[in-house]
Design an enzyme around this catalytic site. Structure first.
Site, PDB file in Angstrom:
ATOM      1  N   ASP A  67      36.873  46.035  44.211  1.00  4.62           N
ATOM      2  CA  ASP A  67      35.587  46.046  44.906  1.00  4.62           C
ATOM      3  C   ASP A  67      35.425  47.300  45.758  1.00  4.62           C
ATOM      4  O   ASP A  67      36.388  48.038  45.985  1.00  4.62           O
ATOM      5  CB  ASP A  67      35.428  44.777  45.767  1.00  4.62           C
ATOM      6  CG  ASP A  67      36.709  44.364  46.478  1.00  4.62           C
ATOM      7  OD1 ASP A  67      37.582  45.234  46.658  1.00  4.62           O
ATOM      8  OD2 ASP A  67      36.836  43.197  46.856  1.00  4.62           O
ATOM      9  N   ASN A 130      37.831  32.302  53.631  1.00  2.00           N
ATOM     10  CA  ASN A 130      36.854  31.370  53.040  1.00  2.00           C
ATOM     11  C   ASN A 130      37.100  31.141  51.547  1.00  2.00           C
ATOM     12  O   ASN A 130      36.254  30.585  50.853  1.00  2.00           O
ATOM     13  CB  ASN A 130      35.413  31.875  53.268  1.00  2.00           C
ATOM     14  CG  ASN A 130      35.127  33.170  52.516  1.00  2.00           C
ATOM     15  OD1 ASN A 130      36.020  33.747  51.896  1.00  2.00           O
ATOM     16  ND2 ASN A 130      33.887  33.626  52.563  1.00  2.00           N
ATOM     17  N   HIS A 132      37.472  33.496  49.201  1.00  2.16           N
ATOM     18  CA  HIS A 132      36.985  34.493  48.234  1.00  2.16           C
ATOM     19  C   HIS A 132      38.130  35.261  47.587  1.00  2.16           C
ATOM     20  O   HIS A 132      39.198  35.418  48.183  1.00  2.16           O
ATOM     21  CB  HIS A 132      35.939  35.440  48.861  1.00  2.16           C
ATOM     22  CG  HIS A 132      36.446  36.451  49.842  1.00  2.16           C
ATOM     23  ND1 HIS A 132      35.711  36.865  50.937  1.00  2.16           N
ATOM     24  CD2 HIS A 132      37.600  37.182  49.900  1.00  2.16           C
ATOM     25  CE1 HIS A 132      36.378  37.789  51.595  1.00  2.16           C
ATOM     26  NE2 HIS A 132      37.530  37.991  50.996  1.00  2.16           N
ATOM     27  N   GLU A 137      32.204  35.448  46.796  1.00  3.74           N
ATOM     28  CA  GLU A 137      32.107  34.528  47.925  1.00  3.74           C
ATOM     29  C   GLU A 137      31.891  33.096  47.414  1.00  3.74           C
ATOM     30  O   GLU A 137      31.615  32.893  46.217  1.00  3.74           O
ATOM     31  CB  GLU A 137      30.934  34.957  48.826  1.00  3.74           C
ATOM     32  CG  GLU A 137      31.074  36.371  49.417  1.00  3.74           C
ATOM     33  CD  GLU A 137      32.128  36.491  50.526  1.00  3.74           C
ATOM     34  OE1 GLU A 137      33.027  35.627  50.616  1.00  3.74           O
ATOM     35  OE2 GLU A 137      32.050  37.459  51.304  1.00  3.74           O
TER      36      GLU A 137
HETATM   37  C1  F6R Z   1      39.857  43.489  48.981  1.00  2.88           C
HETATM   38  C2  F6R Z   1      39.471  42.166  48.500  1.00  2.88           C
HETATM   39  C3  F6R Z   1      39.371  41.008  49.423  1.00  2.88           C
HETATM   40  C4  F6R Z   1      40.641  40.824  50.258  1.00  2.88           C
HETATM   41  C5  F6R Z   1      40.520  39.606  51.178  1.00  2.88           C
HETATM   42  C6  F6R Z   1      41.729  39.449  52.064  1.00  2.88           C
HETATM   43  O1  F6R Z   1      39.853  44.434  47.927  1.00  2.88           O
HETATM   44  O2  F6R Z   1      39.177  42.032  47.350  1.00  2.88           O
HETATM   45  O3  F6R Z   1      39.143  39.842  48.670  1.00  2.88           O
HETATM   46  O4  F6R Z   1      41.737  40.669  49.404  1.00  2.88           O
HETATM   47  O5  F6R Z   1      39.369  39.730  51.962  1.00  2.88           O
HETATM   48  O6  F6R Z   1      41.816  40.535  52.943  1.00  2.88           O
HETATM   49  P1  F6R Z   1      43.127  40.763  53.833  1.00  2.88           P
HETATM   50  O7  F6R Z   1      44.242  41.033  52.899  1.00  2.88           O
HETATM   51  O8  F6R Z   1      42.794  41.974  54.678  1.00  2.88           O
HETATM   52  O9  F6R Z   1      43.328  39.527  54.628  1.00  2.88           O
END
Ligand code: F6R
Length: 238
Positions: A67, A130, A132, A137
Site C-alpha cells: 500500500d 481493527n 485490517h 479496512e
Molecule cells: C502497512 C500495512 C498496514 C500495517 C498495519 C499495522 O503497509 O499494510 O496494514 O501492517 O497497520 O501497522 P504496525 O505494524 O505499525 O502496527
C-alpha cells in the site's frame, strides 16, 4: 494456518528472515510482497544482517508493496516509498526498477503487473488493531483487487503517531485488495503487542468475518504463518 508464538519481535523477525533466505537460496528470482509499519522492522533488520553474512543477492528479486498513502510525494518522510528505502532497499543489492508500489497511476493494473511477474511468492503482512490487512479496512469486499480506500478513523488515529499532528495523516490510500493478498503463494503475518490481541483472537476463530479483514486468511488453506508475541496471543481462546 499455522500459529507460532515467540518471546518477542526480535525473535519473530529473525525466524521469518531465516525462512525467506532459505526460499531465496532455492529461488533467487522470487517476488516479495512487503509491508510497512512497525511490525516488519525487526524482520527487515534481520534480513539485511543475514543476507550480508551469507552473501545473499537481491539483484533478481522483485518487490511489491502492499500500500501507499494518497497525496504524499515519494520523498516525503512518511511515505511508504521513503520507509522502504530507509529500512530495507538501500542496504541490499536490489536492481534498479525492481520495486513496485500501488499508485494512482497503476491502481487499475497493479494486480495485472503482479500476475505478469508470476505472482507473489512470499507476502509479509502486519495487522491493524481493527483487523485490517494492508489498508483493507473492516467490510472491504473479499473479492477486492487493488483499489483506493478511505482509511478508517481508528487507522488514522493509530497512524498519527508518525505525524506531527493528526490533520497531517492522509485519509486515503491505495492498497492491494483482499483477493490480491490471498493469491500470494506463502503469507507471513506479524503481530506484536496487546493492542493487536483482540483482532488476532477474532482472526483465529477459524472463519471469515467481514468486519475483521485479516480473517480472510482463513480462506487460504496452506502456507499461512501467523507469528505472534505473547501479548498479541493473550486473548486467543483455548
Ligand atoms: C502497512 C500495512 C498496514 C500495517 C498495519 C499495522 O503497509 O499494510 O496494514 O501492517 O497497520 O501497522 P504496525 O505494524 O505499525 O502496527
Amino acid at each position: 494456518m499455522e500459529v507460532i508464538i515467540l518471546d518477542n519481535k526480535t525473535d519473530i523477525g529473525l525466524a521469518i528472515a531465516k525462512e525467506i533466505i532459505k526460499d531465496i537460496k532455492n529461488n533467487p528470482k522470487l517476488n516479495l510482497g512487503l509491508a510497512t509499519g512497525s511490525s516488519p522492522l525487526p524482520l527487515y533488520k534481520s534480513l539485511i544482517e543475514l543476507s550480508k553474512l551469507e552473501n545473499i543477492s537481491f539483484k533478481d528479486i522483485t518487490t511489491f508493496n502492499l500500500d501507499e498513502y494518497c497525496g504524499l510525494s515519494n520523498d516525503n518522510k512518511e511515505s511508504y516509498h521513503y520507509f522502504m528505502n530507509e529500512n530495507l532497499f538501500k542496504y541490499l543489492d536490489f536492481s534498479n526498477n525492481s520495486h513496485y508500489f500501488p499508485s494512482i497511476d497503476n491502481v487499475n493494473n497493479y494486480d495485472e503487473i503482479i500476475n505478469n511477474h508470476g505472482g507473489i511468492d512470499i507476502q509479509i503482512l502486519g495487522i491493524g488493531a481493527n483487523g485490517h490487512i494492508a489498508f483493507n479496512e473492516p467490510n472491504t469486499p473479499i473479492d477486492s483487487v487493488t483499489h483506493i480506500t478511505n482509511l478508517a478513523n481508528k487507522t488514522i488515529l493509530d497512524n498519527s503517531r508518525f505525524f506531527s499532528n493528526i490533520d497531517e495523516v492522509p485519509t486515503k490510500a491505495i492498497t492491494m485488495g483482499l483477493s490480491t493478498i490471498l493469491k500470494a503463494k506463502k503469507i507471513y503475518l506479524i503481530a506484536t503487542g496487546k493492542n493487536k490481541a483482540e483482532a488476532i483472537s477474532i482472526m483465529l476463530k477459524g472463519k471469515y468475518i467481514k468486519e475483521c479483514p485479516a480473517s480472510a486468511l482463513n480462506l487460504k488453506k496452506d502456507n499461512v504463518y501467523i507469528y505472534l508475541d505473547k501479548d498479541a496471543a493473550s486473548l486467543i481462546s483455548k
